[in-house]
Design an enzyme around this catalytic site. Structure first.
Site, PDB file in Angstrom:
ATOM      1  N   LYS A  44       0.846  -1.195   0.000  1.00 18.55           N
ATOM      2  CA  LYS A  44       0.000   0.000   0.000  1.00 18.55           C
ATOM      3  C   LYS A  44       0.885   1.251   0.000  1.00 18.55           C
ATOM      4  O   LYS A  44       2.098   1.153   0.223  1.00 18.55           O
ATOM      5  CB  LYS A  44      -0.933  -0.028   1.212  1.00 18.55           C
ATOM      6  CG  LYS A  44      -0.221  -0.065   2.550  1.00 18.55           C
ATOM      7  CD  LYS A  44      -1.157  -0.495   3.679  1.00 18.55           C
ATOM      8  CE  LYS A  44      -0.440  -0.421   5.013  1.00 18.55           C
ATOM      9  NZ  LYS A  44      -1.192  -1.114   6.064  1.00 18.55           N
ATOM     10  N   ARG A 143     -10.521  -0.202  14.437  1.00 18.13           N
ATOM     11  CA  ARG A 143     -10.286   0.684  13.294  1.00 18.13           C
ATOM     12  C   ARG A 143     -11.123   0.172  12.134  1.00 18.13           C
ATOM     13  O   ARG A 143     -12.158   0.733  11.828  1.00 18.13           O
ATOM     14  CB  ARG A 143      -8.778   0.685  12.973  1.00 18.13           C
ATOM     15  CG  ARG A 143      -8.353   1.724  11.995  1.00 18.13           C
ATOM     16  CD  ARG A 143      -6.872   1.653  11.708  1.00 18.13           C
ATOM     17  NE  ARG A 143      -6.476   0.404  11.064  1.00 18.13           N
ATOM     18  CZ  ARG A 143      -5.264   0.154  10.583  1.00 18.13           C
ATOM     19  NH1 ARG A 143      -4.305   1.060  10.706  1.00 18.13           N
ATOM     20  NH2 ARG A 143      -4.984  -0.987  10.003  1.00 18.13           N
ATOM     21  N   TYR A 266      16.759  30.266   6.574  1.00 16.79           N
ATOM     22  CA  TYR A 266      15.583  30.997   7.048  1.00 16.79           C
ATOM     23  C   TYR A 266      15.629  31.213   8.551  1.00 16.79           C
ATOM     24  O   TYR A 266      16.067  30.345   9.312  1.00 16.79           O
ATOM     25  CB  TYR A 266      14.313  30.212   6.707  1.00 16.79           C
ATOM     26  CG  TYR A 266      13.903  30.342   5.261  1.00 16.79           C
ATOM     27  CD1 TYR A 266      13.593  31.583   4.717  1.00 16.79           C
ATOM     28  CD2 TYR A 266      13.835  29.220   4.459  1.00 16.79           C
ATOM     29  CE1 TYR A 266      13.211  31.696   3.387  1.00 16.79           C
ATOM     30  CE2 TYR A 266      13.449  29.322   3.127  1.00 16.79           C
ATOM     31  CZ  TYR A 266      13.142  30.570   2.598  1.00 16.79           C
ATOM     32  OH  TYR A 266      12.768  30.690   1.288  1.00 16.79           O
ATOM     33  N   MET A 314      12.188  24.450   1.460  1.00 13.39           N
ATOM     34  CA  MET A 314      11.252  23.684   0.637  1.00 13.39           C
ATOM     35  C   MET A 314      11.986  22.726  -0.294  1.00 13.39           C
ATOM     36  O   MET A 314      11.633  21.553  -0.416  1.00 13.39           O
ATOM     37  CB  MET A 314      10.391  24.654  -0.179  1.00 13.39           C
ATOM     38  CG  MET A 314       9.291  23.981  -0.971  1.00 13.39           C
ATOM     39  SD  MET A 314       8.349  25.170  -1.931  1.00 13.39           S
ATOM     40  CE  MET A 314       7.492  26.079  -0.643  1.00 13.39           C
TER      41      MET A 314
HETATM   42  C1  LIG Z   1      -0.335  -2.098   6.676  1.00 13.64           C
HETATM   43  C2  LIG Z   1      -0.922  -3.415   7.037  1.00 13.64           C
HETATM   44  C3  LIG Z   1      -0.123  -4.560   7.137  1.00 13.64           C
HETATM   45  C4  LIG Z   1       1.376  -4.499   7.046  1.00 13.64           C
HETATM   46  O1  LIG Z   1       1.903  -3.971   8.246  1.00 13.64           O
HETATM   47  P1  LIG Z   1       3.463  -3.850   8.498  1.00 13.64           P
HETATM   48  O2  LIG Z   1       3.568  -3.429   9.909  1.00 13.64           O
HETATM   49  O3  LIG Z   1       3.950  -2.822   7.546  1.00 13.64           O
HETATM   50  O4  LIG Z   1       4.052  -5.183   8.208  1.00 13.64           O
HETATM   51  C5  LIG Z   1      -0.744  -5.780   7.341  1.00 13.64           C
HETATM   52  N1  LIG Z   1      -2.087  -5.856   7.480  1.00 13.64           N
HETATM   53  C6  LIG Z   1      -2.884  -4.770   7.412  1.00 13.64           C
HETATM   54  C7  LIG Z   1      -4.348  -4.932   7.595  1.00 13.64           C
HETATM   55  C8  LIG Z   1      -2.334  -3.520   7.205  1.00 13.64           C
HETATM   56  O5  LIG Z   1      -3.127  -2.440   7.169  1.00 13.64           O
END
Ligand SMILES: *Cc1c(COP(=O)(O)O)cnc(C)c1O
Length: 374
Positions: A44, A143, A266, A314
């Site tokens: 992701k 969550r 800055y 920046m």
């Molecule tokens: C992001 C995520 C993972 C991976 O987690 P890591 O700590 O990066 O290994 C696994 N399962 C779910 C549901 C996640 O949201």
């Protein structure tokens, strides 16, 4: 390095090297730790900032077949980039109106609510064929995932609620796996086992990267490492067992002498005591480098350490190169900002954040060079 002399690198202020061989090695290491279970790959946030398409192709070549993305757009990009037998699971479920696209792209949604389940069931009915899914059961994170009352309803009548759906995994997610002393991890394991006992038989998945290190009891049928593949320490209670995956080099745009008592940058926050040599490097907070890192950390120039000084701008970073020999300080030379001398986890600690954030904020302006297997 030859890669720094290509036209694309020469017009960039900074170059990010991504070591795909290291990503693949990290996946193999996690697969070996979880042997007996399938080892997926969480990619992701564009592959934790490294580029989900190139890293996923390398992971597929290493043997990964199940990939996790957050949203449909990420899934569509991966579907176009990976062979057809890759399973692409979408963590954020089936938003209203999105079912047709998820099915058309052959994505596997992770159903987090009874609403997700209903929408996916309706899509299966509309298409007149079974559709694959994962079902996420909350075990304490609060969550995403079915709440206790939703689980009760599902367990009471799975045949009706899951009609036309192929549950490829019951899934839950650990909240505290990176803290080995936290009793919540074992509590979540207990709740997950209790939920599985009430549901139709299907594969199960619980462990993120840190969870894999808690041992075989957490592996079930499929593990979901993300951060471990991308090289930051998934198990902060021990030295990082993973290979680092990135190096970040910034160009030296200008070098100047600063007279005693004068200031740099800055707000004039950095005043030099004696005469100092200062270099301006071609990256800044707009590239995701935290503004909070003013005056923290060091870069390497020609094998010599140079402290970062003054405000982060920046698009620029200033370093004190007084102790670096002049032959390494020509305009256009390079300074290493993240590398063996300063890991992603160190940068995160300096900035008061986590390795995940440092990686996922790696900016789109960096020229990217991918090393190792394609
Ligand atoms: C992001 C995520 C993972 C991976 O987690 P890591 O700590 O990066 O290994 C696994 N399962 C779910 C549901 C996640 O949201």
């Amino acid at each position: 390095m030859a890669a720094l002399r290509t036209p694309a690198a020469q017009r960039a202020g900074a170059v990010l090297f991504v070591d795909l061989a290291a990503v693949a090695d990290n996946w193999r290491a996690m697969a070996a730790l979880a042997k007996g279970a399938e080892c997926g790959a969480v990619v992701k946030a564009d592959g934790y900032g490294l580029g989900a398409v190139p890293t996923s192709r390398a992971l597929y070549a290493a043997g990964a077949r199940t990939f996790f993305v957050a949203d449909i757009a990420g899934g569509v990009r991966l579907r176009a980039a990976l062979p057809g037998d890759a399973r692409i699971a979408v963590l954020h479920g089936v938003p209203p109106g999105a079912g047709a696209e998820i099915a058309a792209e052959r994505l596997t949604p992770i159903l987090n609510t009874l609403g997700d389940i209903q929408r996916w069931r309706e899509e299966a009915a509309r298409l007149g064929r079974p559709l694959p899914c994962f079902v996420h059961i909350d075990t304490g994170m609060n969550r995403l995932g079915l709440e206790a009352a939703e689980l009760d309803r599902l367990a009471a009548d799975p045949g009706t609620l899951l009609q036309g759906l192929e549950v490829q995994a019951w899934m839950s997610h650990l909240a505290c796996a990176d803290d080995p002393g936290n009793p919540m991890t074992a509590e979540q394991l207990g709740r997950f086992r209790a939920a599985l006992a009430r549901l139709p038989k299907a594969p199960a998945s619980l462990a993120n990267s840190a969870g894999v290190f808690h041992g075989a009891g957490y592996h079930f049928n499929l593990v979901r490492p993300g951060i471990a593949l991308h090289g930051a320490n998934p198990a902060p209670w021990m030295p990082n067992p993973m290979r680092p995956t990135i190096r970040l080099l910034a160009r030296i745009h200008q070098v100047r002498m600063v007279e005693p008592g004068r200031t740099v940058g800055y707000d004039a926050t950095h005043r030099v005591a004696g005469k100092r040599k200062v270099a301006a490097l071609g990256m800044g907070y707009a590239d995701g480098y935290p503004w909070s890192l003013q005056g923290k950390g060091q870069v390497m120039v020609g094998g010599h350490r140079a402290p970062i000084i003054a405000r982060v701008s920046m698009d620029l970073l200033t370093v004190d190169v007084t102790d670096v020999p002049a032959r390494f300080l020509a305009e256009g030379d390079w300074a290493e900002v993240i590398g063996p001398h300063r890991t992603v986890d160190q940068v995160a600690a300096e900035a008061g954040t986590i390795g995940y954030e440092v990686l996922t904020r790696l900016g789109p302006r960096y020229h990217r060079e991918y090393l190792g297997p394609a």
